[in-house]
Design a protein around this motif. Structure first.
Motif, PDB file in Angstrom:
ATOM      1  N   HIS A 138       0.798  -1.227   0.000  1.00  0.00           N
ATOM      2  CA  HIS A 138       0.000   0.000   0.000  1.00  0.00           C
ATOM      3  C   HIS A 138       0.833   1.282   0.000  1.00  0.00           C
ATOM      4  CE1 HIS A 138      -2.847   3.033   1.346  1.00  0.00           C
ATOM      5  NE2 HIS A 138      -2.233   3.128   2.501  1.00  0.00           N
ATOM      6  N   ASP A 143     -10.570  -0.480   2.944  1.00  0.00           N
ATOM      7  CA  ASP A 143     -11.071   0.895   2.946  1.00  0.00           C
ATOM      8  C   ASP A 143     -12.544   0.860   3.358  1.00  0.00           C
ATOM      9  OD1 ASP A 143     -12.083   3.376   2.266  1.00  0.00           O
ATOM     10  OD2 ASP A 143     -11.028   3.489   0.332  1.00  0.00           O
ATOM     11  N   SER A 175     -13.721  -0.758  -0.052  1.00  0.00           N
ATOM     12  CA  SER A 175     -13.480  -2.161  -0.351  1.00  0.00           C
ATOM     13  C   SER A 175     -14.817  -2.881  -0.411  1.00  0.00           C
ATOM     14  CB  SER A 175     -12.627  -2.793   0.751  1.00  0.00           C
ATOM     15  OG  SER A 175     -11.428  -2.084   0.907  1.00  0.00           O
ATOM     16  N   LYS A 204      -1.117  -2.764  -5.465  1.00  0.00           N
ATOM     17  CA  LYS A 204      -2.481  -3.246  -5.638  1.00  0.00           C
ATOM     18  C   LYS A 204      -2.999  -4.074  -4.468  1.00  0.00           C
ATOM     19  CE  LYS A 204      -2.737  -3.416 -10.660  1.00  0.00           C
ATOM     20  NZ  LYS A 204      -2.466  -4.389 -11.703  1.00  0.00           N
ATOM     21  N   GLU A 205      -2.056  -4.591  -3.648  1.00  0.00           N
ATOM     22  CA  GLU A 205      -2.513  -5.351  -2.483  1.00  0.00           C
ATOM     23  C   GLU A 205      -3.092  -4.366  -1.485  1.00  0.00           C
ATOM     24  OE1 GLU A 205       1.124  -6.890  -1.067  1.00  0.00           O
ATOM     25  OE2 GLU A 205       1.020  -8.751  -2.183  1.00  0.00           O
ATOM     26  N   THR A 206      -4.222  -3.814  -1.796  1.00  0.00           N
ATOM     27  CA  THR A 206      -4.676  -2.680  -1.000  1.00  0.00           C
ATOM     28  C   THR A 206      -5.154  -3.116   0.377  1.00  0.00           C
ATOM     29  OG1 THR A 206      -6.780  -2.937  -2.102  1.00  0.00           O
ATOM     30  CG2 THR A 206      -5.343  -1.184  -2.896  1.00  0.00           C
TER      31      THR A 206
END
Ligand code: HEC
Ligand code: HEC
Ligand code: HEC
Ligand code: HEC
Ligand code: HEC
Ligand code: HEC
Ligand code: HEC
Ligand code: HEC
Ligand code: HEC
Ligand code: HEC
Length: 330
Positions: A108, A118, A126, A113-115
């Motif tokens: 992050h 949210d 998310s 992209k490995e978020t």
């Protein structure tokens, strides 16, 4: 002392090897003690996004800037909430801090992209399943048990659509502030509780969860108790009876006569007498149509009947224990 200092949050983002060891120990201790009630994310191996090394410090280092989706001010309020209780190994701040809820940092910070998770405070969010799994990791029991069967889960609501984490006091937990949270989606009820005859919800003396189980329940309308009447008896115990002479609709369903959210008629009735009574009583012993005297004792015309007020005579409409209470007059 500031809330942050009180919770022992260092203000520097630096971490040392000792911190890492301490953090590792803390994590495994917490997991060992609490594998039944904790958010368990993949650890620092190949199985998923990695945890940060500095915990909250790492996050705060970037998220103190007002221009970022910042939590600097609100963070201090989080650590003053029950979730910020460092001394309690069940809480996020007794475990992985920010990452207990937001998930492992992964890449992050590098915009990868490995978020992290949210919760939707800033337009992005998310998937709801992912968000709720983060909360239910610790709150499966008892919240989850109700939640999975409830209407709100079926409607794909997130926990965060009602709950605020970055405040010392979550508004949905207090009567004076809860209703505003519900009205965001339930405008009709806002109007109903403003009616002249209503439960004291608008004064903050009761709230929606006085009657409703917000996480869901087996009852239609998601009520707190197994039936509608049981819910009312919780506060109106005197209506429970048993009465020697019961009035069938009362034992069946209070809402046959009362509008629980509010009404324009005294006592929150759905309609005024005699119309209320005449929904079910047409020709009963004496005509319930109030303009004639036929069927009344002595066949004498009655001012009460002319007034249309069944209740002047049948005052014990909820049931009677009087030996001659069969017609609910005493
Ligand atoms: C290197 C700086 C940096 C670090 C470290 C960092 N973040 Fe972020 N974070 C950002 C930036 C920049 C964004 C905005 C991304 C965007 O708008 O696309 C962001 C976005 C977010 C969001 C989503 C906000 C939104 O509205 O989209 C959350 C939640 C979040 N970060 C939490 C964390 C947590 C928890 C940590 C610690 C584990 C952390 N961040 C560490 C820089 C950072
Ligand atoms: C790491 C475990 C953990 C996670 C993750 C977690 N909680 Fe909690 N939560 C707790 C603990 C422990 C308490 C305090 C319970 C107590 O004192 O009995 C708590 C308390 C609460 C309370 C009551 C607060 C109060 O003021 O009484 C609410 C509401 C809550 N959590 C909602 C959430 C939501 C929503 C999420 C997800 C965004 C979440 N929790 C994530 C562990 C967690
Ligand atoms: C529709 C709004 C709403 C949603 C969605 C919601 N909650 Fe709640 N939650 C409440 C209310 C209201 C209370 C206070 C209950 C009361 O007063 O009896 C509460 C209380 C809590 C509590 C503390 C008291 C308790 O019951 O243990 C926790 C923990 C909690 N919620 C977690 C969650 C989690 C986890 C989710 C998502 C799976 C969630 N909530 C979704 C409204 C909601
Ligand atoms: C108890 C779970 C929990 C913990 C612990 C937690 N957050 Fe949050 N965070 C949330 C929720 C829920 C929201 C949605 C807004 C709100 O509730 O105020 C949120 C919102 C955010 C946002 C705005 C973007 C979004 O996801 O909506 C950022 C950035 C953020 N948190 C960062 C952090 C940082 C940094 C920490 C640690 C210092 C932290 N959070 C700790 C649950 C948590
Ligand atoms: C984010 C939107 C949202 C919020 C906030 C919300 N609800 Fe709901 N709720 C819904 C939706 C959508 C439904 C299903 C459609 C309907 O009945 O209106 C629903 C249904 C219900 C039902 C009927 C359940 C059933 O089984 O028929 C009750 C009761 C309820 N909500 C109470 C509450 C209470 C109390 C709060 C505040 C603590 C609340 N809601 C907050 C969206 C929301
Ligand atoms: C005095 C108890 C009581 C209070 C307080 C209360 N409700 Fe209800 N609510 C009920 C009953 C009873 C039903 C009907 C359940 C059924 O379907 O049989 C109901 C039904 C609902 C429904 C389903 C749709 C409908 O109108 O039938 C929603 C949504 C709802 N309530 C939201 C709320 C909200 C939001 C609040 C707070 C502002 C609130 N209620 C306060 C008792 C209450
Ligand atoms: C959490 C407690 C609580 C629950 C549950 C509850 N009530 Fe009430 N009820 C009250 C309070 C408090 C008042 C207001 C008394 C006052 O204003 O003096 C009230 C008032 C009333 C009144 C009006 C009394 C009057 O003199 O105008 C009626 C009718 C009523 N409730 C019916 C119901 C029904 C039907 C239910 C179930 C759907 C129910 N109540 C559930 C607490 C409750
Ligand atoms: C057949 C219609 C009917 C049903 C069903 C009914 N009520 Fe009533 N209720 C009334 C009427 C009519 C009044 C007004 C009485 C008056 O003005 O003397 C009233 C008044 C009340 C009051 C305020 C005055 C008082 O007597 O305390 C409460 C509280 C109440 N009802 C609760 C309930 C509850 C709880 C139930 C379900 C167990 C229920 N009612 C079922 C007709 C009904
Ligand atoms: C939802 C339908 C319904 C409503 C509304 C209703 N009742 Fe009834 N009532 C009944 C039923 C059913 C009985 C039982 C009839 C029987 O046993 O033959 C009954 C019985 C009675 C009895 C006793 C009759 C007897 O001899 O046993 C009286 C008196 C009475 N109701 C008066 C009223 C009054 C006054 C109202 C208005 C405040 C009212 N009812 C509203 C359904 C209703
Ligand atoms: C002036 C007083 C008075 C008024 C007003 C009144 N009633 Fe009656 N009602 C009685 C008496 C007295 C009886 C008993 C008659 C008997 O035993 O034959 C009775 C009996 C009943 C019965 C039971 C009949 C049966 O089959 O045994 C019902 C139902 C009833 N009334 C409904 C109503 C309704 C509905 C209203 C309003 C439209 C109403 N009453 C207005 C005095 C009244």
């Amino acid at each position: 002392m500031s809330a942050m200092a009180k919770a022992g949050l260092p203000t520097s983002a630096k971490f040392t090897p000792i911190d890492v060891v301490r953090r590792g120990l803390k994590i495994s201790l917490a997991l060992a003690m609490l594998c039944m009630a904790s958010a368990v994310w993949p650890q620092d191996d190949d199985s998923g996004p990695a945890l940060s090394r500095g915990g909250a410090d790492t996050c705060i280092n970037c998220h103190r800037d007002e221009k970022l989706p910042g939590v600097e001010g609100r963070l201090q309020r989080l650590v003053a909430s029950p979730h910020g209780e460092r001394g309690d190994p069940r809480t996020p701040f007794g475990q992985l801090e920010c990452e207990s809820c937001h998930g492992p940092q992964g890449d992050h910070p590098r915009g990868g992209k490995e978020t992290i998770i949210d919760f939707g405070a800033n337009d992005t969010a998310s998937p709801v399943d992912e968000q709720n799994a983060a909360c239910l990791g610790c709150h499966e029991n008892p919240v989850g048990n109700d939640w999975h069967a409830g209407e709100h889960a079926a409607q794909d609501l997130s926990c965060a659509s009602c709950h605020r984490a970055h405040l010392a006091r979550d508004p949905v937990l207090a009567s004076e502030t809860q209703t505003e949270v519900c009205y965001q989606c339930h405008q009709r009820q806002r109007g109903q509780v403003q009616k002249p005859y209503a439960h004291p919800v608008r004064f903050g003396r009761m709230d929606c969860s006085s009657c409703h189980a917000p996480h869901g329940s087996a009852t239609e309308g998601s009520l707190r108790r197994l039936t509608l009447n049981e819910t009312c008896y919780e506060c109106h115990a005197e209506k429970r009876g048993p009465f020697a002479f019961e009035h069938q609709p009362v034992t069946e369903d209070c809402s046959l006569c009362h509008a629980p959210h509010g009404s324009n008629h005294p006592a929150m009735l759905t309609r005024r007498a005699p119309l209320l009574c005449q929904q079910c009583h047409s020709q009963a012993g004496h005509p319930s149509l109030s303009l004639t005297s036929s069927g009344l004792p002595n066949d004498s015309p009655s001012g009460f009947l002319l007034g249309g007020s069944c209740l002047n005579c049948h005052a014990q409409v909820h049931g009677s224990n009087h030996p001659s209470g069969i017609t609910q007059m005493r």
